[in-house]
Structures are given as structure tokens and as C-alpha cells.
Design a protein around this motif. Structure first.
Motif, PDB file in Angstrom:
ATOM      1  N   LEU A   1       0.796  -1.255   0.095  1.00 44.11           N
ATOM      2  CA  LEU A   1      -0.077  -0.010   0.044  1.00 44.11           C
ATOM      3  C   LEU A   1       0.945   1.276  -0.154  1.00 44.11           C
ATOM      4  O   LEU A   1       2.073   1.369   0.323  1.00 44.11           O
ATOM      5  N   ASP A   2       0.387   2.270  -0.417  1.00 42.79           N
ATOM      6  CA  ASP A   2       1.094   3.702  -0.498  1.00 42.79           C
ATOM      7  C   ASP A   2       1.362   4.213   0.924  1.00 42.79           C
ATOM      8  O   ASP A   2       0.332   3.860   1.670  1.00 42.79           O
ATOM      9  N   PRO A   3       2.367   4.547   1.190  1.00 41.11           N
ATOM     10  CA  PRO A   3       2.642   5.191   2.741  1.00 41.11           C
ATOM     11  C   PRO A   3       1.645   6.448   2.878  1.00 41.11           C
ATOM     12  O   PRO A   3       1.321   6.966   1.983  1.00 41.11           O
ATOM     13  N   ILE A   4       1.461   6.770   3.995  1.00 42.37           N
ATOM     14  CA  ILE A   4       0.519   7.710   4.441  1.00 42.37           C
ATOM     15  C   ILE A   4       1.441   8.799   4.049  1.00 42.37           C
ATOM     16  O   ILE A   4       2.453   9.132   4.381  1.00 42.37           O
ATOM     17  N   PRO A   5       0.719  10.163   3.507  1.00 42.20           N
ATOM     18  CA  PRO A   5       1.342  11.432   3.127  1.00 42.20           C
ATOM     19  C   PRO A   5       2.047  11.774   4.377  1.00 42.20           C
ATOM     20  O   PRO A   5       1.412  11.866   5.456  1.00 42.20           O
ATOM     21  N   PRO A   6       3.322  12.310   4.277  1.00 39.62           N
ATOM     22  CA  PRO A   6       4.080  12.798   5.366  1.00 39.62           C
ATOM     23  C   PRO A   6       3.268  13.929   6.132  1.00 39.62           C
ATOM     24  O   PRO A   6       3.374  14.281   7.298  1.00 39.62           O
ATOM     25  N   GLY A   7       2.670  14.947   5.369  1.00 37.07           N
ATOM     26  CA  GLY A   7       1.772  15.842   5.979  1.00 37.07           C
ATOM     27  C   GLY A   7       0.432  15.768   6.616  1.00 37.07           C
ATOM     28  O   GLY A   7      -0.135  16.648   7.087  1.00 37.07           O
ATOM     29  N   LEU A   8      -0.044  14.637   6.540  1.00 39.45           N
ATOM     30  CA  LEU A   8      -1.181  14.196   7.029  1.00 39.45           C
ATOM     31  C   LEU A   8      -1.194  14.210   8.535  1.00 39.45           C
ATOM     32  O   LEU A   8      -0.338  13.119   9.003  1.00 39.45           O
ATOM     33  N   ALA A   9      -1.894  14.898   9.208  1.00 42.02           N
ATOM     34  CA  ALA A   9      -1.845  14.748  10.514  1.00 42.02           C
ATOM     35  C   ALA A   9      -2.923  13.683  11.076  1.00 42.02           C
ATOM     36  O   ALA A   9      -4.118  13.691  10.907  1.00 42.02           O
ATOM     37  N   ILE A  10      -2.418  12.859  11.960  1.00 42.27           N
ATOM     38  CA  ILE A  10      -3.207  11.359  12.523  1.00 42.27           C
ATOM     39  C   ILE A  10      -3.266  11.864  13.945  1.00 42.27           C
ATOM     40  O   ILE A  10      -2.231  11.959  14.539  1.00 42.27           O
ATOM     41  N   PRO A  11      -4.335  11.994  14.578  1.00 41.30           N
ATOM     42  CA  PRO A  11      -4.377  12.108  16.145  1.00 41.30           C
ATOM     43  C   PRO A  11      -3.615  11.015  16.623  1.00 41.30           C
ATOM     44  O   PRO A  11      -3.781   9.812  16.218  1.00 41.30           O
ATOM     45  N   PRO A  12      -3.253  10.996  17.954  1.00 41.11           N
ATOM     46  CA  PRO A  12      -2.656  10.038  18.601  1.00 41.11           C
ATOM     47  C   PRO A  12      -3.657   8.846  18.943  1.00 41.11           C
ATOM     48  O   PRO A  12      -4.846   9.158  18.992  1.00 41.11           O
ATOM     49  N   GLN A  13      -3.120   7.404  18.776  1.00 44.91           N
ATOM     50  CA  GLN A  13      -4.001   6.255  18.980  1.00 44.91           C
ATOM     51  C   GLN A  13      -3.796   5.739  20.157  1.00 44.91           C
ATOM     52  O   GLN A  13      -2.519   5.591  20.446  1.00 44.91           O
ATOM     53  N   GLY A  14      -4.650   5.071  20.663  1.00 46.67           N
ATOM     54  CA  GLY A  14      -4.583   4.548  22.155  1.00 46.67           C
ATOM     55  C   GLY A  14      -5.353   3.037  21.953  1.00 46.67           C
ATOM     56  O   GLY A  14      -5.878   2.724  20.889  1.00 46.67           O
ATOM     57  N   PRO A  15      -5.295   2.261  23.145  1.00 48.62           N
ATOM     58  CA  PRO A  15      -5.840   1.022  23.139  1.00 48.62           C
ATOM     59  C   PRO A  15      -7.475   1.011  22.693  1.00 48.62           C
ATOM     60  O   PRO A  15      -8.174   1.991  23.293  1.00 48.62           O
ATOM     61  N   ALA A  16      -7.900   0.139  22.227  1.00 49.02           N
ATOM     62  CA  ALA A  16      -9.291   0.047  21.653  1.00 49.02           C
ATOM     63  C   ALA A  16     -10.151  -0.436  23.076  1.00 49.02           C
ATOM     64  O   ALA A  16      -9.733  -1.007  23.937  1.00 49.02           O
ATOM     65  N   ARG A  17     -11.104  -0.028  23.025  1.00 46.55           N
ATOM     66  CA  ARG A  17     -12.199  -0.294  24.312  1.00 46.55           C
ATOM     67  C   ARG A  17     -12.594  -1.675  23.857  1.00 46.55           C
ATOM     68  O   ARG A  17     -13.316  -2.034  23.145  1.00 46.55           O
ATOM     69  N   PRO A  18     -12.408  -2.836  25.171  1.00 46.95           N
ATOM     70  CA  PRO A  18     -12.798  -4.102  24.790  1.00 46.95           C
ATOM     71  C   PRO A  18     -14.222  -3.989  25.068  1.00 46.95           C
ATOM     72  O   PRO A  18     -14.852  -3.339  25.840  1.00 46.95           O
ATOM     73  N   GLY A  19     -14.942  -5.092  24.125  1.00 47.16           N
ATOM     74  CA  GLY A  19     -16.406  -5.256  24.408  1.00 47.16           C
ATOM     75  C   GLY A  19     -16.705  -5.710  25.612  1.00 47.16           C
ATOM     76  O   GLY A  19     -16.525  -6.501  26.248  1.00 47.16           O
ATOM     77  N   GLY A  20     -17.978  -4.890  26.350  1.00 55.50           N
ATOM     78  CA  GLY A  20     -18.121  -5.200  27.484  1.00 55.50           C
ATOM     79  C   GLY A  20     -19.421  -6.538  27.342  1.00 55.50           C
ATOM     80  O   GLY A  20     -20.084  -6.741  26.453  1.00 55.50           O
ATOM     81  N   GLY A  21     -19.178  -7.373  28.121  1.00 58.09           N
ATOM     82  CA  GLY A  21     -20.004  -8.696  28.382  1.00 58.09           C
ATOM     83  C   GLY A  21     -21.077  -8.627  29.518  1.00 58.09           C
ATOM     84  O   GLY A  21     -20.806  -7.952  30.377  1.00 58.09           O
ATOM     85  N   GLY A  22     -22.027  -9.306  29.098  1.00 52.57           N
ATOM     86  CA  GLY A  22     -23.176  -9.387  30.407  1.00 52.57           C
ATOM     87  C   GLY A  22     -24.079  -8.136  30.332  1.00 52.57           C
ATOM     88  O   GLY A  22     -24.955  -8.143  31.103  1.00 52.57           O
ATOM     89  N   GLY A  23     -24.142  -7.427  29.303  1.00 48.56           N
ATOM     90  CA  GLY A  23     -25.097  -6.231  29.494  1.00 48.56           C
ATOM     91  C   GLY A  23     -26.531  -6.703  29.247  1.00 48.56           C
ATOM     92  O   GLY A  23     -27.562  -6.098  30.079  1.00 48.56           O
TER      93      GLY A  23
END
Length: 228
Positions: free
Chosen positions: A157-179
Motif C-alpha cells: 500500500l502507498d505510505p501515508i502522506p507525511p503532511g497528514l496529521a493523524i491524532p494519537p492512537q490508544g488502546p481500543a475499548r474491549p467489548g463489554g459482556g453481560g449487558g
């Protein structure tokens, strides 16, 4: 062709037979070599696919969220239990379980990266794991960027453009069970939904027709699960 003898039928047949045997041996060796190369390529492709699948899953775990608190709480479940036993108010009933599940998912993702990642990714994952063991909150955005660039390169895949601003990423919220289970339990215990004598009468009538509706109920449940 100069050394071939065609003076008689016997020598002609023996010569043709020898040529056929030599040809068959050459074809067999070629097929064996081609099969060996093909098996090696298939094995390498399976290894590459498994590595990419594991790293993509780790990327989704470590960088599936752009909002909220992106740092990973290193608190282990045993520490939460110790605090609960000591009577500390550690939001044990609300956020602690979610943060603990996020921590466990991140720890598993870091273990996969240490096993299958590149040299840079292994160093970043080892540093994050060390901070987690020592009780310091960690951020995964730098490791996520390394995983993203490697996966895009591996997939051509093409690399992400250097000037593209992407917000910082963090862990995904695990799916809650038992709701839904808790909702069903609340509806079952609610006196407004079948409580008292009316509820007992409805339960008796439902028990009489339980055998007739068992198969249909199971089929509808399976269909609903498949639609989800």
C-alpha cells in the motif's frame, strides 16, 4: 545423435528405451525440484500471512481508539483485589474492570509483537512491557505508528502522506459482556413484568407450552445470533 546405432531393430528399440528412461528421470527430477520449491513458497506465504494477521490484530488492540484516555493503566487484577480488600475507593465497580481488561489485552498484544515484530517494534514493545511491569502508565502511539507503516508496506500500500496529521492512537475499548444478561435479569426481577399472582399464573401456562415451543425458540435464537 552421432553415437546412436540404427543398424537393426533391436538396437533402435534399446536406444529409444534408453532415451525414454533418461527423459523420465529428468522430468521426475524437475517435478521434484518444482514441488519442493512450491512447498517452500507456500510455507513462507503461510508464515507471512500468520505474522501479518497477528500484527494487524495487535495494531487494532493498541491503536483502535482516538479519543478518551489513551494511556494504559498498569494496575493488575491482584492489585485491584488488594485495594478492595483494604477498603480503598478505587472505582472497583465501574472503571477498574474496564481498565484491567484493557491492560490484559495490551499485554497480550505486546507479547505477540515481541514474538513476531520487527527489530524496532520489539524494542518499543519491550520498553512498554517494562514500564507496565514497573507500574508506570504507558502510551502506545509510537508503537502503533511503526506497526501501521510496516503493515502498509507489507501489503504493498502507498505510505501515508507525511503532511497528514493523524491524532494519537490508544488502546481500543474491549467489548463489554453481560449487558443484555443484566437487562434480562432486571426484567425478570421487575414486579411490573409478571410479578405476583398474575406472574405465577403466566409461569404455569408457559410451563404447559414449553415442550411445544422449545424447538422453535432454539431456532429463532440461532437465527438472531447469526444476524448479529
Amino acid at each position: 545423435m552421432r553415437g546412436l546405432d540404427f543398424s537393426s531393430w533391436q538396437t533402435l528399440l534399446s536406444t529409444l528405451l534408453g532415451l525414454a528412461v533418461i527423459t523420465l528421470i529428468g522430468v521426475g527430477i524437475r517435478l521434484l525440484v518444482m514441488q519442493t520449491i512450491q512447498q517452500r513458497r507456500e510455507r513462507e506465504n503461510r508464515q507471512i500471512n500468520e505474522r501479518l494477521r497477528t500484527l494487524i490484530a495487535a495494531y487494532k488492540t493498541l491503536g483502535g481508539s482516538f479519543t478518551g484516555h489513551l494511556a494504559v493503566d498498569p494496575t493488575h487484577l491482584r492489585d485491584l483485589r488488594i485495594r478492595q480488600a483494604q477498603g480503598g475507593d478505587d472505582e472497583a465497580g465501574t472503571g477498574s474492570d474496564r481498565s484491567r481488561r484493557i491492560r490484559d489485552a495490551v499485554e497480550a498484544a505486546l507479547s505477540d509483537i515481541v514474538l513476531l515484530g520487527t527489530d524496532e517494534q520489539v524494542r518499543l514493545a519491550a520498553r512498554a512491557a517494562t514500564d507496565m511491569v514497573e507500574g508506570r502508565p504507558i502510551r502506545t502511539d509510537e508503537l502503533v505508528m511503526s506497526l501501521r507503516d510496516f503493515i502498509r508496506q507489507a501489503l504493498d500500500l502507498d505510505p501515508i502522506p507525511p503532511g497528514l496529521a493523524i491524532p494519537p492512537q490508544g488502546p481500543a475499548r474491549p467489548g463489554g459482556g453481560g449487558g443484555k444478561a443484566s437487562k434480562n435479569e432486571g426484567a425478570r426481577d421487575d414486579p411490573r413484568q409478571g410479578g405476583g399472582k398474575t406472574g405465577n399464573a403466566g409461569a404455569g401456562a408457559g410451563g404447559a407450552g414449553a415442550g411445544m415451543g422449545l424447538g422453535a425458540g432454539m431456532a429463532l435464537g440461532d437465527e438472531a445470533e447469526s444476524r448479529r
